[in-house]
Design a protein around this motif. Structure first.
Motif, PDB file in Angstrom:
ATOM      1  N   UNK A 109      56.321  45.844 -13.099  1.00 50.24           N
ATOM      2  CA  UNK A 109      54.125  46.293 -14.300  1.00 50.24           C
ATOM      3  C   UNK A 109      53.243  46.444 -13.320  1.00 50.24           C
ATOM      4  N   UNK A 110      53.520  45.317 -11.653  1.00 50.44           N
ATOM      5  CA  UNK A 110      53.366  46.364 -10.475  1.00 50.44           C
ATOM      6  C   UNK A 110      53.409  47.545 -10.091  1.00 50.44           C
ATOM      7  N   UNK A 111      54.517  47.870 -10.218  1.00 49.80           N
ATOM      8  CA  UNK A 111      54.404  48.875  -9.518  1.00 49.80           C
ATOM      9  C   UNK A 111      54.058  50.324 -10.889  1.00 49.80           C
ATOM     10  N   UNK A 112      54.257  49.842 -11.780  1.00 52.53           N
ATOM     11  CA  UNK A 112      53.442  51.463 -12.897  1.00 52.53           C
ATOM     12  C   UNK A 112      51.764  50.982 -12.984  1.00 52.53           C
ATOM     13  N   UNK A 113      51.712  49.849 -12.801  1.00 54.94           N
ATOM     14  CA  UNK A 113      50.039  50.369 -12.677  1.00 54.94           C
ATOM     15  C   UNK A 113      50.186  50.967 -11.319  1.00 54.94           C
ATOM     16  N   UNK A 114      50.162  50.969 -10.384  1.00 59.91           N
ATOM     17  CA  UNK A 114      49.957  51.284  -9.060  1.00 59.91           C
ATOM     18  C   UNK A 114      50.234  52.696  -9.404  1.00 59.91           C
ATOM     19  N   UNK A 115      51.399  53.091 -10.070  1.00 61.49           N
ATOM     20  CA  UNK A 115      51.759  55.005 -10.202  1.00 61.49           C
ATOM     21  C   UNK A 115      50.480  55.754 -10.841  1.00 61.49           C
ATOM     22  N   UNK A 116      50.545  54.367 -11.649  1.00 61.49           N
ATOM     23  CA  UNK A 116      49.196  54.587 -12.703  1.00 61.49           C
ATOM     24  C   UNK A 116      47.931  54.864 -11.813  1.00 61.49           C
ATOM     25  N   UNK A 117      47.312  54.386 -11.512  1.00 62.50           N
ATOM     26  CA  UNK A 117      46.406  54.673 -10.281  1.00 62.50           C
ATOM     27  C   UNK A 117      46.126  55.780  -9.546  1.00 62.50           C
ATOM     28  N   UNK A 118      47.671  55.761  -8.241  1.00 61.79           N
ATOM     29  CA  UNK A 118      47.597  56.874  -7.803  1.00 61.79           C
ATOM     30  C   UNK A 118      48.016  58.677  -8.701  1.00 61.79           C
ATOM     31  N   UNK A 119      47.936  58.347  -9.727  1.00 62.40           N
ATOM     32  CA  UNK A 119      47.362  59.291 -10.551  1.00 62.40           C
ATOM     33  C   UNK A 119      46.476  59.647 -11.280  1.00 62.40           C
ATOM     34  N   UNK A 120      45.514  58.981 -11.327  1.00 59.53           N
ATOM     35  CA  UNK A 120      43.688  58.726 -12.058  1.00 59.53           C
ATOM     36  C   UNK A 120      44.123  58.489 -13.648  1.00 59.53           C
ATOM     37  N   UNK A 121      45.120  57.612 -14.085  1.00 60.02           N
ATOM     38  CA  UNK A 121      44.662  57.048 -15.293  1.00 60.02           C
ATOM     39  C   UNK A 121      44.387  55.530 -14.597  1.00 60.02           C
ATOM     40  N   UNK A 122      43.168  55.382 -15.857  1.00 62.36           N
ATOM     41  CA  UNK A 122      42.580  54.286 -15.968  1.00 62.36           C
ATOM     42  C   UNK A 122      42.677  53.014 -17.037  1.00 62.36           C
ATOM     43  N   UNK A 123      43.371  53.856 -18.138  1.00 65.98           N
ATOM     44  CA  UNK A 123      43.347  53.478 -19.332  1.00 65.98           C
ATOM     45  C   UNK A 123      44.830  53.860 -20.336  1.00 65.98           C
ATOM     46  N   UNK A 124      45.636  52.359 -20.327  1.00 61.16           N
ATOM     47  CA  UNK A 124      46.417  53.496 -21.261  1.00 61.16           C
ATOM     48  C   UNK A 124      47.093  52.719 -21.939  1.00 61.16           C
ATOM     49  N   UNK A 146      41.573  44.341 -13.574  1.00 66.62           N
ATOM     50  CA  UNK A 146      40.409  44.804 -13.934  1.00 66.62           C
ATOM     51  C   UNK A 146      40.814  45.817 -14.909  1.00 66.62           C
ATOM     52  N   UNK A 147      42.112  46.526 -15.257  1.00 68.27           N
ATOM     53  CA  UNK A 147      41.703  48.106 -16.297  1.00 68.27           C
ATOM     54  C   UNK A 147      41.603  47.633 -17.492  1.00 68.27           C
ATOM     55  N   UNK A 148      41.017  48.341 -17.888  1.00 73.94           N
ATOM     56  CA  UNK A 148      41.155  48.650 -19.866  1.00 73.94           C
ATOM     57  C   UNK A 148      42.395  49.414 -20.869  1.00 73.94           C
ATOM     58  N   UNK A 149      42.981  48.107 -20.510  1.00 71.35           N
ATOM     59  CA  UNK A 149      44.520  48.733 -21.369  1.00 71.35           C
ATOM     60  C   UNK A 149      45.482  47.776 -22.132  1.00 71.35           C
ATOM     61  N   UNK A 150      45.567  48.872 -22.990  1.00 67.82           N
ATOM     62  CA  UNK A 150      46.401  48.109 -24.505  1.00 67.82           C
ATOM     63  C   UNK A 150      47.857  47.954 -24.461  1.00 67.82           C
ATOM     64  N   UNK A 151      48.095  46.877 -25.115  1.00 70.52           N
ATOM     65  CA  UNK A 151      49.705  46.756 -25.136  1.00 70.52           C
ATOM     66  C   UNK A 151      50.121  45.949 -26.311  1.00 70.52           C
ATOM     67  N   UNK A 152      51.638  45.527 -26.083  1.00 68.08           N
ATOM     68  CA  UNK A 152      51.740  45.104 -27.142  1.00 68.08           C
ATOM     69  C   UNK A 152      53.318  44.519 -27.039  1.00 68.08           C
ATOM     70  N   UNK A 153      53.441  43.828 -27.444  1.00 66.60           N
ATOM     71  CA  UNK A 153      55.660  43.196 -27.311  1.00 66.60           C
ATOM     72  C   UNK A 153      56.000  43.999 -28.784  1.00 66.60           C
ATOM     73  N   UNK A 154      57.194  45.088 -28.403  1.00 64.37           N
ATOM     74  CA  UNK A 154      57.966  45.300 -29.295  1.00 64.37           C
ATOM     75  C   UNK A 154      58.308  44.626 -30.360  1.00 64.37           C
ATOM     76  N   UNK A 155      58.558  45.002 -31.934  1.00 66.35           N
ATOM     77  CA  UNK A 155      58.517  44.468 -33.000  1.00 66.35           C
ATOM     78  C   UNK A 155      59.528  45.340 -33.403  1.00 66.35           C
TER      79      UNK A 155
END
Ligand code: GUN
Ligand code: ZN
Length: 432
Positions: A109-124, A146-155
């Protein structure tokens, strides 16, 4: 500076796209307070404002929105040789098994979110795995940023390895618990996440529909009509349903805040139904090409006669890039294969306000206006020698934008702001 005041697919670029060649955006307490031409905003700049000048050849826009992505698939991005259903069994499910371990999930998750920020992605809008701890790990890390982010557990209760399956009741209870803890906590949002009709029984789809009915403020995300083989299989699994969308519709999974991944092979009646119910499509061009799924027809989906909301998705790890610019370049090619041209203005809309609108967040993120949450992407318009050279030949702003979406990538992201704070700054480059 670039932003949108409405939907160019519906109302045209002239009425919706705003470009200030020299602009100022003022941020305070996590929000935009003023934005506009520099000469105007300079006059009303609050005393004592700290000023950051990004200079010429920079583009400031709202942070990018990724409407469809699987953070647990980052460790298996670039897996060779398969199409969708085979790819899921061969690569995806084995990778997702590892997320039973929360510490592993947190590291990814840490690497993922850092990669988002490196790419200017602030919401996913993010798929986790069947393990509730994978959602906890992602939300905990996103909250720190402090991200605005939506996520969920896969069913997922069928057609997957035993260790990745839940049951309708267990999936309901675990999702319900996660909603109680996380939905609306700070900027976080919960997305009810039945993976797709291939891996959820009718009973589980029913349970997901019932859960959404009690929490309509949540998002709902799933996959739809991604590959012809998948569509044919859904016909076999649900012979009594009219079409793919009707499977979800029948179980109460069609409505505002629904985000359907891919939708390449939807028919006219399904698009018409999406228009009426308010559900959105996440267009994932790098993934669609990588898995050989098809070329999404964006002109068809956004037809002003019955427009469907469309956002852009990286769909990591079937998608092949975290770069929203690279993804827009592929969206252009996807349109070309449908004999259409996706203009750069329309493309940047998809990556910002369009994605926010798909997620029903356009009053919060996706554009620059007073009161909006202060999430920004700052792009260097001359990030490589080739781009620098090509920009010297550009005749207008539209051409400059098109050069970025065709040639640029993460190297163009100079800084990323979340809730008014600079959370990523491109490291200085070695001098040539
Ligand atoms: N359909 C069901 N699950 C998935 C997934 O993880 N990725 C993609 N691209 N399609 C899916
Ligand atoms: Zn997906």
């Amino acid at each position: 500076m670039l932003t949108f005041t409405g939907d160019p697919f519906h109302d045209g670029l002239d009425k919706t796209m705003v470009h200030w060649p020299d602009g100022i955006v003022v941020l305070a307490d996590g929000r935009v307070t003023h934005v506009g031409p520099a000469e105007e905003i300079a006059k009303v700049l609050p005393a004592g404002s700290e000023i950051v000048d990004y200079g010429r050849d920079t583009l400031i826009s709202a942070g990018f929105v990724d409407t469809h992505v699987h953070f647990p698939q980052m460790p298996m991005i670039a897996s060779y040789g398969s199409q969708l259903l085979d790819w899921l069994n061969k690569y995806t499910f084995p990778a997702e098994l590892k997320f039973a371990d929360k510490e592993y999930a947190r590291r990814v998750a840490r690497v993922f979110l850092h990669e988002n920020l490196r790419n200017g992605i602030t919401t996913s809008c993010v798929y986790c795995t069947v393990h509730p701890q994978s959602v906890e790990a992602l939300f905990e890390e996103a909250e720190t940023l402090g991200l605005r982010l939506a996520a969920g557990k896969v069913l997922m209760d069928r057609n997957a390895p035993e260790a990745l399956r839940d049951t309708p009741q267990q999936g309901y209870d675990q999702s319900h618990q996660l909603i109680a803890t996380w939905h609306g906590r700070g900027r976080l949002l919960y997305a009810i996440t039945p993976r797709y009709a291939g891996s959820s029984s009718p009973e589980q789809l029913d349970a997901a529909g019932a859960l959404w009915k009690t929490h309509p403020e949540c998002l709902m995300q799933t996959h739809i009509a991604e590959s012809p083989q998948e569509v044919a299989w859904m016909k076999e699994l649900f012979p009594q349903r009219k079409n793919y969308l009707d499977i979800y519709d029948h179980h109460g999974l069609c409505g505002p805040r629904a985000v359907f991944g891919h939708g390449i092979w939807l028919g006219e009646s399904e698009l018409a139904r999406l228009h009426v119910c308010g559900g959105a499509i996440a267009h994932c061009p790098t993934s669609n090409f990588f898995l050989g799924s098809g070329a999404f027809n964006i002109g068809g989906a956004t037809d002003p006669k019955r427009p469907v909301r469309v956002g852009l998705g990286t769909d990591i790890g079937a998608g092949t890039s975290f770069s929203i610019l690279a993804t827009l370049g592929e969206a252009y090619k996807s349109a070309q294969l449908n004999r259409q041209a996706l203009s750069p203005g329309h493309a940047y809309y998809l990556a910002t306000r369009g994605g926010a609108r798909a997620m029903y967040l356009e009053d919060k993120v996706g554009s620059l206006a007073p009161g909006m949450e202060a999430d920004l992407a700052v792009l260097d318009m001359r990030s490589t020698p080739l781009i620098d050279f090509r920009m010297g030949e550009a005749r207008d702003f539209a051409e400059q934008l098109f050069i970025q979406m065709t040639l640029a990538d993460d190297r163009a992201v100079q800084a990323t702001y979340v809730a008014g704070k600079c959370v990523y700054k491109r490291p200085p480059r070695p001098s040539p």
